[in-house]
Design a protein around this motif. Structure first.
Motif, PDB file in Angstrom:
ATOM      1  N   LEU A 137       0.830  -1.199   0.000  1.00  0.00           N
ATOM      2  CA  LEU A 137       0.000   0.000   0.000  1.00  0.00           C
ATOM      3  C   LEU A 137       0.863   1.246   0.000  1.00  0.00           C
ATOM      4  O   LEU A 137       2.000   1.231   0.497  1.00  0.00           O
ATOM      5  CB  LEU A 137      -0.911   0.014   1.240  1.00  0.00           C
ATOM      6  N   ARG A 138       0.315   2.322  -0.561  1.00  0.00           N
ATOM      7  CA  ARG A 138       1.038   3.597  -0.571  1.00  0.00           C
ATOM      8  C   ARG A 138       0.869   4.290   0.782  1.00  0.00           C
ATOM      9  O   ARG A 138      -0.274   4.555   1.195  1.00  0.00           O
ATOM     10  CB  ARG A 138       0.498   4.508  -1.679  1.00  0.00           C
ATOM     11  N   ASP A 146     -13.274  -0.373   2.090  1.00  0.00           N
ATOM     12  CA  ASP A 146     -13.329  -1.151   0.844  1.00  0.00           C
ATOM     13  C   ASP A 146     -11.947  -1.422   0.251  1.00  0.00           C
ATOM     14  O   ASP A 146     -11.833  -1.874  -0.887  1.00  0.00           O
ATOM     15  CB  ASP A 146     -14.217  -0.444  -0.184  1.00  0.00           C
ATOM     16  N   CYS A 147     -10.895  -1.152   1.021  1.00  0.00           N
ATOM     17  CA  CYS A 147      -9.529  -1.466   0.574  1.00  0.00           C
ATOM     18  C   CYS A 147      -9.378  -2.979   0.474  1.00  0.00           C
ATOM     19  O   CYS A 147      -9.834  -3.730   1.351  1.00  0.00           O
ATOM     20  CB  CYS A 147      -8.525  -0.885   1.549  1.00  0.00           C
ATOM     21  N   LYS A 191      -8.091   3.656  -2.287  1.00  0.00           N
ATOM     22  CA  LYS A 191      -8.220   2.244  -1.942  1.00  0.00           C
ATOM     23  C   LYS A 191      -6.851   1.580  -1.749  1.00  0.00           C
ATOM     24  O   LYS A 191      -6.731   0.593  -1.032  1.00  0.00           O
ATOM     25  CB  LYS A 191      -9.001   1.498  -3.012  1.00  0.00           C
ATOM     26  N   GLY A 192      -5.837   2.119  -2.383  1.00  0.00           N
ATOM     27  CA  GLY A 192      -4.500   1.530  -2.276  1.00  0.00           C
ATOM     28  C   GLY A 192      -3.594   2.270  -1.305  1.00  0.00           C
ATOM     29  O   GLY A 192      -2.375   2.093  -1.320  1.00  0.00           O
ATOM     30  N   ASP A 193      -4.205   3.111  -0.444  1.00  0.00           N
ATOM     31  CA  ASP A 193      -3.427   3.912   0.491  1.00  0.00           C
ATOM     32  C   ASP A 193      -3.549   3.375   1.915  1.00  0.00           C
ATOM     33  O   ASP A 193      -4.564   2.782   2.291  1.00  0.00           O
ATOM     34  CB  ASP A 193      -3.924   5.361   0.508  1.00  0.00           C
ATOM     35  N   VAL A 194      -2.502   3.603   2.701  1.00  0.00           N
ATOM     36  CA  VAL A 194      -2.593   3.438   4.151  1.00  0.00           C
ATOM     37  C   VAL A 194      -2.209   4.779   4.773  1.00  0.00           C
ATOM     38  O   VAL A 194      -1.118   5.303   4.541  1.00  0.00           O
ATOM     39  CB  VAL A 194      -1.690   2.299   4.680  1.00  0.00           C
ATOM     40  N   VAL A 197       3.647  -2.803   3.793  1.00  0.00           N
ATOM     41  CA  VAL A 197       2.951  -4.075   3.918  1.00  0.00           C
ATOM     42  C   VAL A 197       2.309  -4.129   5.298  1.00  0.00           C
ATOM     43  O   VAL A 197       2.985  -3.886   6.306  1.00  0.00           O
ATOM     44  CB  VAL A 197       3.909  -5.276   3.729  1.00  0.00           C
ATOM     45  N   LEU A 198       1.002  -4.440   5.339  1.00  0.00           N
ATOM     46  CA  LEU A 198       0.283  -4.531   6.599  1.00  0.00           C
ATOM     47  C   LEU A 198      -0.053  -5.983   6.908  1.00  0.00           C
ATOM     48  O   LEU A 198      -0.558  -6.697   6.034  1.00  0.00           O
ATOM     49  CB  LEU A 198      -1.021  -3.722   6.558  1.00  0.00           C
ATOM     50  N   THR A 199       0.232  -6.402   8.122  1.00  0.00           N
ATOM     51  CA  THR A 199      -0.109  -7.745   8.583  1.00  0.00           C
ATOM     52  C   THR A 199      -0.671  -7.662   9.995  1.00  0.00           C
ATOM     53  O   THR A 199      -0.453  -6.685  10.710  1.00  0.00           O
ATOM     54  CB  THR A 199       1.126  -8.668   8.585  1.00  0.00           C
ATOM     55  N   HIS A 200      -1.400  -8.706  10.384  1.00  0.00           N
ATOM     56  CA  HIS A 200      -1.866  -8.777  11.765  1.00  0.00           C
ATOM     57  C   HIS A 200      -0.658  -8.888  12.690  1.00  0.00           C
ATOM     58  O   HIS A 200       0.272  -9.657  12.419  1.00  0.00           O
ATOM     59  CB  HIS A 200      -2.762 -10.002  11.967  1.00  0.00           C
TER      60      HIS A 200
END
Length: 507
Positions: free
Chosen positions: A11-12, A31-32, A69-72, A91-94
């Protein structure tokens, strides 16, 4: 996660410019594709990785187009910790499950914490794995005097081990601390200057305000630079035998700095956490001999003699476990000390005492001399019962004032404190005698006026207990940065007219 999965979850990063009170926070659109595929929900704890840098953040979900939608989106705290370069993707992970929270939950249900459990908790706190919700749960679990002596000792040691511990290469390193709860009472700059002028080594690291309108670091910052590196701190101490700096800038007890931030928001300062906070900072600063002032009064932090005795016992025993000699004194906490309440106002009190000005607050001067005298005796500079005399000579001769200015110059230069631009005097409603001053309400009023965030805000008292006053004469003067802030504080005073009680004299 496979390379293909990583590619799909990139994500950006976008800087949102949101102050989240030092807690890293991330924002995703509902809705990402990453939000949907990973099953993220609001308040999820997520790990954000960019290259070899990562941070654990609390996730908020966005239902608008402020993000693509492609942003964090990232709060200021998250952005600064990741130190993002242009073009880098996230990169986002739990985040992994936080096993140490089981110890916190156990404590919430009244069970005793083990040494291993305390170490695991502090390790996770310092690593940034606790969000503000988890930190609040931890502080609540330990509040209300729920920690016994062993638990407080383990917490203190864990907090020391999680940071740096300074070795000054000297046998005797002095320190002092006041447990607070008393508006004004800014003795530390005076005591440090006297002690250093008499030959003691006293590298003083201080906190910013937790629940008060000013901490020593806040007050000192109105006169000099307090955010020093460890090397800068060493140079100041080598030159002047002392320093007066903010402890958070040298990471002496990083767990404490994190906990204090949430304590401030909750407006709590529990017994066990207080002992661990104070002594972890002292041990990490390399202190060997520590004097702790415990003000006792009905609206002070410590309300009665029995509570003060218990607290003194804990401080001495935990200090002993850390290899420090801790001495405590109990002082009068029935009313504010000095006349200023707020960083710059308290700084002006300090300077008046150090400069031996005719209008200097006598109560602040005498309290500082009492504490300095005890410290000189603890440090072996003065024999028992003779410390106050030596302290008074150092102050009245001007040596302490000269030492204070020298310390400030060594830390980056001295400047005069500046008061806020808006002010209003509050008058006595009747003739009579001042019979009660509520320390907590006075502190609250100064905070509502803007202190310590606005260094020049606060109030200047015109009376103390026992003073006779005429109707219309000033009780105090309130200072704020703007008329709006001043009006806000005045509303609080109008709702609490018993803040300072004036009773008519009986005939």
């Amino acid at each position: 996660m496979s390379p293909e999965d990583i590619a799909r979850t990139r994500l950006r990063p976008r800087r949102m410019g949101i102050d989240s009170h030092s807690e890293p926070v991330a924002f995703l659109r509902a809705d990402c594709h990453v939000c949907r595929s990973e099953g993220f929900e609001a308040q999820s704890r997520v790990t954000i990785t960019i290259g070899d840098k990562s941070v654990v953040a609390t996730l908020n979900i966005v239902y608008s187009d402020i993000l693509g939608k492609g942003d964090v989106g990232l709060s200021e705290a998250a952005w600064k910790r990741l130190d993002i370069d242009d073009g880098e993707l996230a990169v986002l992970t739990h985040s992994p499950s936080l096993d140490s929270m089981s110890h916190v939950r156990s404590k919430l249900y009244g069970h005793r914490l083990s040494r291993e459990g305390m170490n695991e908790i502090v390790t996770d706190v310092v690593a940034g794995r606790y969000g503000d919700i988890q930190l609040a749960a931890l502080l609540t679990a330990c509040a209300g005097n729920r920690l016994d002596l062993s638990e407080i000792t383990w917490l203190t040691k864990a907090m020391v081990d999680a940071g740096h511990r300074i070795d000054w290469g000297r046998d005797k390193i002095m320190d002092k601390h006041c447990l607070g709860g008393l508006p004004g009472n800014r003795t530390t700059p005076i005591v440090v200057s006297i002690a250093a002028a008499c030959g003691l080594t006293i590298p003083k690291t201080s906190s910013r305000a937790i629940t008060s309108p000013a901490g020593t670091a806040d007050t000192m910052e109105t006169m000099t630079r307090v955010t020093l590196t460890l090397d800068e701190m060493r140079r100041v101490v080598e030159k002047e035998n002392a320093c007066l700096v903010w402890g958070g800038s040298v990471s002496l007890s990083p767990a404490d700095d994190i906990l204090i931030r949430v304590e401030r928001a909750l407006d709590i300062d529990s017994e066990g956490q207080m002992v661990a906070s104070v002594l972890s900072k002292k041990a990490a600063a390399g202190s060997t001999h520590v004097l702790i002032d415990i003000p006792v009064g009905p609206t002070a932090k410590v309300r009665g003699r029995q509570a003060a005795d218990h607290l003194a016992h804990l401080l001495r025993k935990v200090g002993e476990a850390l290899g420090m000699e801790v001495r405590t004194i109990q002082t009068d906490g029935t009313q504010p000390i000095g006349v200023g309440v707020g960083p710059a106002l308290e700084a002006l009190d300090v300077l008046a005492v150090l400069r031996n000005q005719s209008g200097a607050p006598a109560d602040l001067r005498e309290r500082a001399l009492l504490v300095a005298g005890e410290l000189l005796e603890l440090g072996g500079i003065a024999p028992h019962g003779k410390g106050s005399r030596l302290a008074r000579e150092a102050l009245l001769s001007g040596r302490a004032g000269e030492k204070f200015i020298a310390i400030c110059e060594a830390q980056g230069g001295f400047r005069e404190p500046v008061l806020a631009s808006s002010s209003r005097a509050i008058a006595a409603p009747r003739n009579g005698i001042v019979t009660h001053i509520n320390n907590r309400l006075v502190s609250r009023l100064a905070k509502l006026a803007g202190a310590p965030g606005a260094p020049g805000a606060g109030l200047r008292l015109a009376v103390h207990l026992g003073d006779r006053i005429e109707r219309g004469a000033p009780l105090f003067e309130l200072f704020a940065d703007s008329p709006g802030e001043l009006a806000y504080a005045l509303e609080f005073h109008e709702a609490h007219p018993d803040m300072i009680t004036v009773e008519e004299e009986s005939v």
